[in-house]
Structure formats: C-alpha cells, structure tokens
Design an enzyme around this catalytic site. Structure first.
Site, PDB file in Angstrom:
ATOM      1  N   ARG A 194     -15.248  -3.100  -4.116  1.00 31.64           N
ATOM      2  CA  ARG A 194     -13.976  -3.752  -4.411  1.00 31.64           C
ATOM      3  C   ARG A 194     -14.070  -4.581  -5.687  1.00 31.64           C
ATOM      4  NH1 ARG A 194     -13.873  -7.147   0.904  1.00 31.64           N
ATOM      5  NH2 ARG A 194     -15.972  -7.480   0.056  1.00 31.64           N
ATOM      6  N   LYS A 244       0.829  -1.203   0.000  1.00 27.43           N
ATOM      7  CA  LYS A 244       0.000   0.000   0.000  1.00 27.43           C
ATOM      8  C   LYS A 244       0.866   1.258   0.000  1.00 27.43           C
ATOM      9  CE  LYS A 244      -3.613  -2.733   0.667  1.00 27.43           C
ATOM     10  NZ  LYS A 244      -2.950  -4.051   0.798  1.00 27.43           N
TER      11      LYS A 244
END
Length: 314
Positions: free
Chosen positions: A232, A124
């Site tokens: 998602r 991330k």
C-alpha cells in the site's frame, strides 16, 4: 463568506498536515468567517435541518492553536457553503448524515460535496462508472469467485468497500498460504461484499492522488510511494508522498472523469491512479493538499477557496 465545516473532532486532527485545516486557513486568510461542527451536530427538528456550530479562529501554532465560540443552532442555508469533511468509514451514521444534508440542500443550503452523490458514489465502486480506465476488477462476497479471479489474474489486491487509508487491503498471489483466511476475514465468511482488483506493479512508482476541484485537475499529483516491503502507498500506511506533474495519461483520466464529477456536484474529489489505471474515486474527504503545497508552486487550498468563491458568487 460564512463557511461551515463538518469535521472529525478537532483534537484528532494533525494541524500541520490536515487538508480540511489547510482549506480553512486559506479561507481565513481571505477574510471568510469559519464555523465548525461535528457529525453529531447535524439534526432535524421536525422537517427543518439544523446545524449546531461554533465560530472558529486560528490562534497561532502553539498547543492552543484555535479558539471556539459557543454553540449556536443555525440553519445550513444561513451559510454560503457547508463543507462535509468527515472522514470515512462510510457507516450508517455517515449514511444518515447524507440524508439530513440532502434535506438541508432542499431547504436552500449549498452542501459540498453533494450529499446524494457522496451516497451514490462509493469510493471503490465508482470506478465502475469508467470501466475503460480501471484495471480488471470483481465485486462479490463469494470466496470461490474471488479464487477464480485470482487464478485468472495471478496477482490481485482485495479490499473492503468502506475503508480508508489503506486499511483492510491485502495483496494475494496464487501461492499465498493465507488465501482462505484472508478472504474469510474480509468477507466475514461470505456475508460482506468486497472488491478484488488486478495488482498493478506500477504501485512501486506511487499510487497517485489527483486532486479535482469542480471537475478540473490540479497540475500536480501526489505520488504515494510504498515503504519497503509494503503493498500500500497510502500515507496512513507509511507511504511517502512525492509531488509530480500530471502525465499525459493522468490528464486524460482527469479530463474523462471531470465533467461527470462537476455534473453531480462533486466539487472536491481525489482520483487514485496507479500507472495508467484509475483505481478509486474519493468523494468524502480527499487529502494531499498540504504535501503538494510544500513541494511545488501550487497552493491547492487557495485554489479550492478561489473556486468556492466563484461558485458562491455565481
């Protein structure tokens, strides 16, 4: 070549779609010898790195689709390449594995991906290396700061730093009645750091996975399109994978990131791109090869093995 692959337990893998197994099938088809190990098979005897492996052969498509030899202790340097393909979460055990693999590398082993780079490039946080390519983001465990960021952006996604497959990802808007509960849960009452990113509506056209092999992008991305009512696009969260040629912007992103990946020994990487923005850089065990191969004339696993052959020959 002799190739060792560190995997999750074989019984847990989906043989019809697993990227690691696709790579192994391509390697076996080209005559390379395969060995498998699990994370717990990596050990240190005094200062010497050791890997407990079993020889591996494919055995058709039935319930007994593979055959294993007995356990053998071998040095990682005795293989032409050791592929670390253990799935996240990147917990302490994964961290310890990178330390042991780095020692193995210092003792002559070729480890892919480079263990120190895997450790340094959180999937991330790695977008911070290329902020001009990323959407607006904030990394913090302070819930008040996240609320301020939400007020500025109006629509955000929040996610843990160590997840995979879309787990723990939430979309938040300013009128969401569960903001407090979600942030308290994700940050463990302000004790766990998370990432917030501006929500990108282009997710409805797919969260694109661009596969990079030794710094070069495959010609097709896998656009993971969310199912109805979902934020998602991850396949593990029910998304549908649609292969599509890279766009001009995709090529630009890959061309910008690729040289740095290659310089850091990140041989197989998955870039996640939504619209025009880079959202994650997956360096642990990126997937998507089987879906691209099934829908296009591109064979990512074969491309990977050929690149590995070139690397080892050099």
């Amino acid at each position: 070549m002799r190739i060792a692959v560190i995997l999750d337990p074989l019984a847990s893998l989906k043989a019809y779609k697993d990227t690691s197994l696709a790579i192994m099938r391509a390697a076996a088809a080209r005559g390379h010898a395969l060995y498998v190990a699990e994370q717990g098979d990596l050990l240190l005897r005094q200062s010497r790195a050791v890997l407990r492996t079993r020889s591996f052969e494919f055995n058709g498509n039935g319930p007994d689709w593979y055959a294993l030899g007995p356990h053998q202790e071998q040095t990682p340097a005795s293989f032409d390449a050791v592929l670390m393909r253990k799935d996240p979460p990147f917990d302490n055990e994964f961290l310890y594995s990178t330390y042991l693999l780095e020692l193995a590398q210092q003792q002559g082993a070729r480890i892919l991906n480079h263990p120190a780079s895997v450790r340094d490039w959180n999937e991330k946080l790695a977008v911070a290396q290329f902020p001009e390519l990323a959407p607006a983001f904030l990394v913090t465990r302070d819930n008040d700061l996240i609320r301020q960021f939400l007020a500025e952006q109006g629509d955000i996604v929040v996610k843990p730093l160590d997840g995979m497959g879309g787990s723990g990802i939430f979309r938040l808007r300013t009128d969401d009645p569960n903001i407090g509960s979600i942030l308290e849960t994700l940050t463990a009452l302000g004790t766990r750091t998370i990432m917030a990113q501006r929500y990108l509506p282009q997710i409805l056209q797919g969260d694109k996975r661009i596969i990079m092999i030794n710094g070069h992008a495959l010609p097709y991305a896998l656009a993971r399109i969310p199912k109805a009512g979902e934020t998602r696009g991850n396949l593990a969260a029910g998304g549908t994978g649609v292969a599509q040629p890279l766009s001009e912007r995709d090529h630009y992103i890959a061309g910008t990131v690729g040289p740095e990946l290659r310089a850091r020994g990140l041989f197989l990487v998955g870039l996640d791109v939504i619209g025009d923005h880079l959202t994650e850089i997956n360096v642990t065990s990126p997937t998507g090869m089987v879906e691209i191969a099934a829908q296009t004339d591109c064979d990512p696993a074969l491309t990977f093995v050929e690149a590995l052959e070139t690397l080892c020959a050099g």
